[in-house]
Design a protein around this motif. Structure first.
Motif, PDB file in Angstrom:
ATOM      1  N   CYS A   1      -2.319   3.983   4.877  1.00 47.72           N
ATOM      2  CA  CYS A   1      -0.887   4.215   5.055  1.00 47.72           C
ATOM      3  C   CYS A   1      -0.648   5.705   5.299  1.00 47.72           C
ATOM      4  O   CYS A   1      -1.151   6.556   4.570  1.00 47.72           O
ATOM      5  CB  CYS A   1      -0.188   3.614   3.833  1.00 47.72           C
ATOM      6  SG  CYS A   1       0.967   4.593   2.975  1.00 47.72           S
TER       7      CYS A   1
ATOM      8  N   ASP B   1       5.844   5.973   7.987  1.00 47.73           N
ATOM      9  CA  ASP B   1       5.053   6.861   7.140  1.00 47.73           C
ATOM     10  C   ASP B   1       5.894   7.376   5.979  1.00 47.73           C
ATOM     11  O   ASP B   1       7.114   7.235   5.971  1.00 47.73           O
ATOM     12  CB  ASP B   1       4.468   8.024   7.959  1.00 47.73           C
ATOM     13  CG  ASP B   1       5.490   8.640   8.888  1.00 47.73           C
ATOM     14  OD1 ASP B   1       6.694   8.401   8.667  1.00 47.73           O
ATOM     15  OD2 ASP B   1       5.110   9.361   9.819  1.00 47.73           O
TER      16      ASP B   1
ATOM     17  N   GLU C   1       0.836  -1.213   0.000  1.00 47.47           N
ATOM     18  CA  GLU C   1       0.000   0.000   0.000  1.00 47.47           C
ATOM     19  C   GLU C   1       0.869   1.262   0.000  1.00 47.47           C
ATOM     20  O   GLU C   1       0.498   2.296  -0.552  1.00 47.47           O
ATOM     21  CB  GLU C   1      -0.999   0.016   1.172  1.00 47.47           C
ATOM     22  CG  GLU C   1      -0.429  -0.104   2.562  1.00 47.47           C
ATOM     23  CD  GLU C   1      -0.240  -1.555   3.013  1.00 47.47           C
ATOM     24  OE1 GLU C   1      -0.145  -2.456   2.141  1.00 47.47           O
ATOM     25  OE2 GLU C   1      -0.168  -1.781   4.233  1.00 47.47           O
ATOM     26  N   GLN C   2       2.080   1.165   0.594  1.00 46.15           N
ATOM     27  CA  GLN C   2       2.996   2.316   0.565  1.00 46.15           C
ATOM     28  C   GLN C   2       3.521   2.518  -0.857  1.00 46.15           C
ATOM     29  O   GLN C   2       3.647   3.642  -1.332  1.00 46.15           O
ATOM     30  CB  GLN C   2       4.167   2.090   1.529  1.00 46.15           C
ATOM     31  CG  GLN C   2       3.754   2.173   2.996  1.00 46.15           C
ATOM     32  CD  GLN C   2       4.909   1.879   3.951  1.00 46.15           C
ATOM     33  OE1 GLN C   2       5.733   1.020   3.672  1.00 46.15           O
ATOM     34  NE2 GLN C   2       4.933   2.568   5.071  1.00 46.15           N
TER      35      GLN C   2
END
Ligand code: ATP
Ligand code: MG
Length: 484
Positions: free
Chosen positions: A93, A52, A15-16
């Motif tokens: 994310c 992040d 997803e990142q």
């Protein structure tokens, strides 16, 4: 030079990676240069997990944010003056997109004037060299590392180095930050940074840290994996007092922090990457009265909704525990469905602190037994297909029923599962073909063709030949016999 793009891609969660590609695409469409910056690059280089994604664009990030929202991203905070957006990308994310800027100080310690800038100026205005590195995401230079302040060599030396002599004067909150990064990474302060730090404390600069900035540091601390080391370092340097005098007087609740951290490990083993900011904040403030907790959070600039969320968290978690232990959740499948929807931080809080043993043991079963069992469901679906069940709603319902039975300890072996699946679907086993006789005939035929009439190996036909009048019992269909 290592291939940073390869390093990056191999470390990103799916997803990142999707978020990174989308930001890259949107920036290109808008004609903005875009870079990965700050904590993301530092964590990538040091091998820490990438919590992040921080992007910096030479342009206005709000246009990118609007497009991302259309694809399911959520803007958590937008500072239009600073052109800084905190965002939850699609797929849950976290990250941020900020405009490249230079902070121009007319005199040290005054409020800076903001000027939109290039990435190089943006990197030079940052706090520490290890936070001032970027990776280009632009087509012509994708993967190129920008390190104008030599941050990489400080990382190698395991040192946190402030970039200019006025660093702490310009932003006293960096006194908290420098200790946070040093404690988190097990780094020491670079020699001159240490001297500047001591000088700043001597000059009482820590008393001019703004409450909102201290609050942001406390929030960041609660999201850390090891807040204890950082809190102890703040306490040692008398900086906890600056965050809040009551917290300094009553001390952080280190026992609770440790208990919650142990649970974090358990959750990690069970395949979760828990975000424990809220229960961790409650643990840090565990020795303060409810009233004191509320006033501390308000004073440190937490928004009303955030304060409510933190202060109501425990009560809501305990109510969930009561429901989980109640009569309605007696069947494991109902408890499973309930736990599937329970936020992971609530689960963590209950595991660490709840005295409701029934709820706690159900959460443990969910993590260690039920979820792994659920991951075996595709195999059960295959088994159901094999016995001849066509896909459709009934198929799905049977798989669910089978799972509910597995949760109660049934269907441990493939044979047992086949029996259950046949019963649930009503598909009976096909009668077995009269294999033995057919086989014998085939062997005899082959032998004849090969001219080997005497070469039949099995002793059974010989026995049959001796008593031709009596049919062999094996020819009977066992299924028929059962039905009689
Ligand atoms: P974390 O892992 O805690 O998120 P981070 O480095 O990403 O660490 P943030 O507070 O999210 O920290 O800030 C992002 C980046 O912005 C930093 O890496 C740093 O480059 C820059 N930054 C943040 N605060 C300051 C500050 N007070 N002065 C200068 N630069 C700052
Ligand atoms: Mg960050």
């Amino acid at each position: 030079m290592p291939d940073y793009m390869f390093l990056l891609e191999s470390r990103l969660l799916p997803e990142q990676r999707a978020a990174l590609l989308r930001v890259q695409e949107l920036s290109a469409a808008l004609g903005y240069n875009v870079y990965l910056t700050g904590g993301t690059v530092r964590d990538l280089i040091t091998g820490a997990s990438l919590k992040d994604l921080d992007f910096t664009v030479e342009g206005n990030p709000s246009k990118i944010a609007r497009e991302l929202e259309k694809g399911g991203a959520k803007v958590l905070m937008e500072d239009e003056k600073l052109r800084h957006v905190e965002i939850l990308f699609a797929g849950d994310c976290e990250g941020s997109i900020a405009a490249a800027r230079d902070d121009h100080y007319v005199r040290p310690g005054t409020r800076p004037e903001i000027r939109w800038s290039t990435i190089m100026e943006d990197l030079r205005r940052r706090d520490f060299s290890l936070n001032a590195i970027a990776i280009s995401l632009n087509p012509a230079s994708r993967g190129l590392l920008l390190d104008p302040t030599n941050g990489l060599s400080d990382v190698e030396r395991a040192e946190v180095r402030a970039l200019i002599i006025h660093s702490f004067t310009n932003q006293p909150v960096r006194l908290l930050r420098v200790l946070r990064f040093a404690a988190r990474m097990g780094f020491k302060l670079e020699q001159r940074t240490q001297e500047w730090f001591e000088l700043a404390i001597e000059r009482d600069l820590h008393h001019s840290i703004e409450p909102g900035e201290a609050g942001a540091e406390l929030r960041a601390l609660a999201r850390e994996e090891n807040p204890t080391a950082i809190l102890k370092s703040w306490e040692e340097h008398d900086l906890l007092e600056t965050v809040h005098p009551v917290l300094a007087k009553k001390h952080p609740d280190y026992d609770s922090i440790n208990r919650l951290n142990k649970v974090r490990d358990d959750l990690f083993m069970a395949g979760f990457r828990p975000r424990l900011g809220t229960p961790m904040m409650l643990s840090i403030l565990g020795r303060l009265k409810d009233r004191e907790q509320g006033s501390l959070l308000h004073k440190l600039g937490f928004r009303a909704a955030e304060v409510d969320h933190i202060l109501e968290f425990e009560e809501k978690a305990q109510a969930s525990a009561k429901e989980l232990a109640g009569k309605k959740m007696a069947a494991p499948i109902d408890a499973y469905r309930f736990l599937e929807k329970m936020p992971v931080d609530t689960m963590a809080y209950l595991l660490a602190f709840s005295s409701n043993s029934s709820a706690v043991s159900k959460i443990r079963a969910y993590l260690n037994k039920w979820r792994p069992m659920r991951s075996g469901i595709p195999a059960v679906a295959n088994e159901l297909t094999t016995i001849g069940m066509p896909a459709g709603p009934k198929f799905d319902a049977i798989v669910d029923q089978m799972f509910a039975m597995q949760l109660m300890g049934r269907g441990k072996t493939p044979e047992e599962r086949e029996k259950i699946l046949r019963k649930l679907s009503g598909i009976k086993e096909q009668p077995k073909p009269k294999e033995t006789k057919g086989k014998e005939k085939k062997v005899a035929k082959l032998a004849k063709l090969a001219g080997m009439t005497k070469a039949v190996p099995s002793p059974a036909p010989a026995a049959k030949a001796a008593k031709p009048s009596k049919p062999a019992p094996s020819t009977k269909d066992p299924q028929k016999k059962k039905k009689k």
